[in-house]
Design a protein around this motif. Structure first.
Motif, short mmCIF file in Angstrom:
data_model
loop_
_atom_site.label_atom_id
_atom_site.label_comp_id
_atom_site.label_asym_id
_atom_site.label_seq_id
_atom_site.Cartn_x
_atom_site.Cartn_y
_atom_site.Cartn_z
N SER A 116 52.05 32.17 45.74
CA SER A 116 51.61 33.11 44.71
C SER A 116 50.22 33.63 45.05
CB SER A 116 51.56 32.44 43.34
OG SER A 116 52.85 32.15 42.86
N VAL A 117 50.04 34.93 44.96
CA VAL A 117 48.74 35.57 45.15
C VAL A 117 48.36 36.27 43.86
CG1 VAL A 117 47.46 37.35 46.40
CG2 VAL A 117 49.01 35.82 47.64
N LEU A 118 47.27 35.84 43.26
CA LEU A 118 46.78 36.43 42.02
C LEU A 118 45.83 37.57 42.31
CD1 LEU A 118 47.94 33.69 41.00
CD2 LEU A 118 46.09 33.67 39.32
N LEU A 119 45.75 38.51 41.39
CA LEU A 119 44.79 39.60 41.54
C LEU A 119 44.24 40.01 40.19
CD1 LEU A 119 46.47 42.50 40.81
CD2 LEU A 119 47.56 41.85 42.94
N ASP A 120 43.00 40.44 40.22
CA ASP A 120 42.31 40.98 39.06
C ASP A 120 42.68 42.46 38.98
OD1 ASP A 120 40.19 42.55 37.76
OD2 ASP A 120 39.09 40.66 37.61
N PRO A 121 43.23 42.94 37.86
CA PRO A 121 43.70 44.33 37.82
C PRO A 121 42.60 45.37 37.98
CG PRO A 121 43.76 43.34 35.63
CD PRO A 121 43.48 42.24 36.60
N VAL A 122 41.43 45.11 37.44
CA VAL A 122 40.33 46.08 37.56
C VAL A 122 39.91 46.22 39.01
CG1 VAL A 122 37.98 46.63 36.87
CG2 VAL A 122 39.56 45.64 35.20
N ARG A 123 39.75 45.07 39.69
CA ARG A 123 39.39 45.13 41.11
C ARG A 123 40.51 45.76 41.93
NH1 ARG A 123 36.39 40.34 43.07
NH2 ARG A 123 34.65 41.79 42.83
N ALA A 124 41.75 45.41 41.64
CA ALA A 124 42.88 45.94 42.41
C ALA A 124 42.97 47.46 42.28
CB ALA A 124 44.18 45.29 41.96
N LEU A 125 42.75 47.97 41.09
CA LEU A 125 42.79 49.42 40.90
C LEU A 125 41.73 50.12 41.74
CD1 LEU A 125 43.40 49.46 37.04
CD2 LEU A 125 44.94 50.46 38.75
N ARG A 126 40.57 49.50 41.85
CA ARG A 126 39.50 50.08 42.67
C ARG A 126 39.81 49.95 44.16
NH1 ARG A 126 33.91 47.94 39.69
NH2 ARG A 126 34.28 48.95 37.67
N VAL A 127 40.25 48.76 44.56
CA VAL A 127 40.54 48.51 45.98
C VAL A 127 41.64 49.44 46.49
CG1 VAL A 127 41.58 46.83 47.56
CG2 VAL A 127 39.74 46.13 46.01
N LEU A 128 42.65 49.67 45.67
CA LEU A 128 43.78 50.51 46.08
C LEU A 128 43.50 52.00 45.90
CD1 LEU A 128 46.71 48.36 44.63
CD2 LEU A 128 45.84 48.41 46.98
N GLY A 129 42.28 52.33 45.50
CA GLY A 129 41.89 53.74 45.37
C GLY A 129 42.47 54.43 44.16
N LEU A 130 42.87 53.66 43.17
CA LEU A 130 43.48 54.23 41.97
C LEU A 130 42.46 54.53 40.88
CD1 LEU A 130 46.54 51.81 41.89
CD2 LEU A 130 46.50 54.16 42.75
N GLU A 131 41.28 53.93 41.00
CA GLU A 131 40.19 54.18 40.06
C GLU A 131 38.87 54.18 40.82
OE1 GLU A 131 41.94 52.28 35.88
OE2 GLU A 131 40.13 51.46 36.79
N GLU A 132 37.88 54.83 40.24
CA GLU A 132 36.54 54.81 40.81
C GLU A 132 35.84 53.51 40.43
OE1 GLU A 132 35.22 57.11 42.83
OE2 GLU A 132 37.16 58.15 42.79
N GLY A 133 34.83 53.16 41.20
CA GLY A 133 34.05 51.97 40.88
C GLY A 133 33.52 51.31 42.14
N ARG A 134 32.75 50.25 41.95
CA ARG A 134 32.16 49.53 43.07
C ARG A 134 33.25 48.91 43.93
NH1 ARG A 134 26.61 48.65 42.23
NH2 ARG A 134 26.66 47.04 43.83
#
Length: 361
Positions: A116-134
């Motif tokens: 199992s690989v967990l992910l934080d949705p806010v970070r994932a959205l940024r990492v995948l280029g779906l949202e702006e942010g740090r």
């Protein structure tokens, strides 16, 4: 194993899984992992009453013998029916270097659950280029991407921090990027969605598939961009509100690192009263601009305690040490507390050199 990038909520999820199993009379042994000693996760899990072993000095893949020895020590102590292990959050290629070797060596006595690989949705959205942010630099993102790619089970954690529309966008992107992974959505904090995930991994076994296509040079470069800092200190003096004090310390760290344009991968602190090792405050932040979260809080004011700081950020470790000592010294002085730093380490992780790597066609 419960894997995922730094700050994904692995420890809380593993704690909830341990509690779920213990409630059914299943004996559980936990193994934590870090590049160095002084791990806040071990303090948290031990305070929750679970038998815990800590593997330091490298990830499970590079400390495979230490992992099996830890399992043997737990077996001697409590004879667990189930082992739960949390690898370092900057590591990947764990199926080939941990899951498959465990199956080959111990498959007659134990089954290995899907990874199992967990992910934080806010970070994932940024990492995948779906949202702006740090965001992190490309080489760090390479490691993050490989973690997603090797998952048998992708678990979107912290669903309480993202609304339905954002989760729908992320869900679609993950299914396109990782079509073979089974997807769950949970909140380890609130308990939402945990039962289906638990049921799946406890009833399933790891399956063989082709090895992750990974460039170990890029992997090593990505890990090495992350500065690591572990610090243990003692506080004493007048009675003070440890919950408020620790939250302010995390906010001070964030403010100082934002000013230097250093992105935090994970900042976690624990404060344990001197006389009560089962009571503690935990405060963590998963970005330089994310609000601190405190899933565990002290029951009363304290006048002395042990502080553990684990900071992982994309920055020079010496700068992290300087800012940590500066923030900690100022915060203690402002509260009229005596501060003794007992242990501090700051470094970049070394190149991963797995003990084993089982090749699957």
């Amino acid at each position: 194993m419960v894997g995922g990038f730094l700050g994904a909520g692995k420890t809380t999820a593993m704690l909830r899984l341990g509690e779920h199993l213990a409630a059914q009379g299943v004996r559980v042994g936990l193994v934590t992992n870090d590049q160095s000693s002084g791990l806040a996760d071990t303090t948290l899990l031990s305070a929750s009453g679970f038998p815990v072993e800590e593997i330091t000095g490298g990830c499970f893949c590079c400390r495979f013998t230490s992992l099996t020895e830890a399992a043997e020590r737990l077996t001697t102590r409590v004879t667990p029916d189930v082992f739960l292990a949390e690898p370092v959050g900057s590591c990947t290629d764990l199926k080939a270097t941990v899951s498959y070797p465990l199956r080959r060596m111990y498959g007659d006595n134990f089954s290995v659950a899907p990874f199992s690989v967990l992910l934080d949705p806010v970070r994932a959205l940024r990492v995948l280029g779906l949202e702006e942010g740090r965001r992190f630099s490309d080489k760090v993102l390479y490691v993050y991407g490989k973690q997603l790619e090797e998952a048998d089970v992708l678990v979107i954690n912290k669903i309480d921090t993202a609304g339905p529309a954002r989760l729908a966008v992320l869900r679609t992107a993950l299914r396109e990027r990782c079509p073979s992974a089974v997807l769950f959505e949970i909140s380890a904090k609130t308990g939402a969605g945990l039962e289906p995930w638990f049921a799946y991994i406890l009833a399933s076994e790891d399956e063989s598939r082709a090895n992750l296509d990974i460039d170990y040079d890029k992997y090593a470069d990505g890990e090495a961009l992350l500065g690591w800092l572990n610090c243990t200190a003692r506080l004493s003096g007048r009675a003070f509100d440890g919950n408020d004090w620790l939250t302010r310390l995390v906010e001070t760290f964030q403010r100082r690192l934002r000013g230097l344009d250093i992105e935090i991968a994970h900042l976690k602190m624990t404060l344990t009263p001197a006389e009560h090792d089962r009571d503690l405050c935990v405060v963590n932040a998963v970005s330089a601009d994310a609000p601190p979260v405190s899933p565990f809080r002290l029951q009363d004011v304290i006048d002395a305690g042990e502080l553990i700081i684990n900071l992982r950020a994309e920055g020079d470790p010496e700068v992290l040490r300087r800012e940590a000592v500066g923030a900690l010294t100022a915060q203690a002085a402002n509260a009229g507390l005596a501060l003794t730093v007992e242990h501090i380490e700051h470094f970049r992780p070394g190149r991963p050199v797995p003990t084993h790597r089982v090749v699957m066609a």
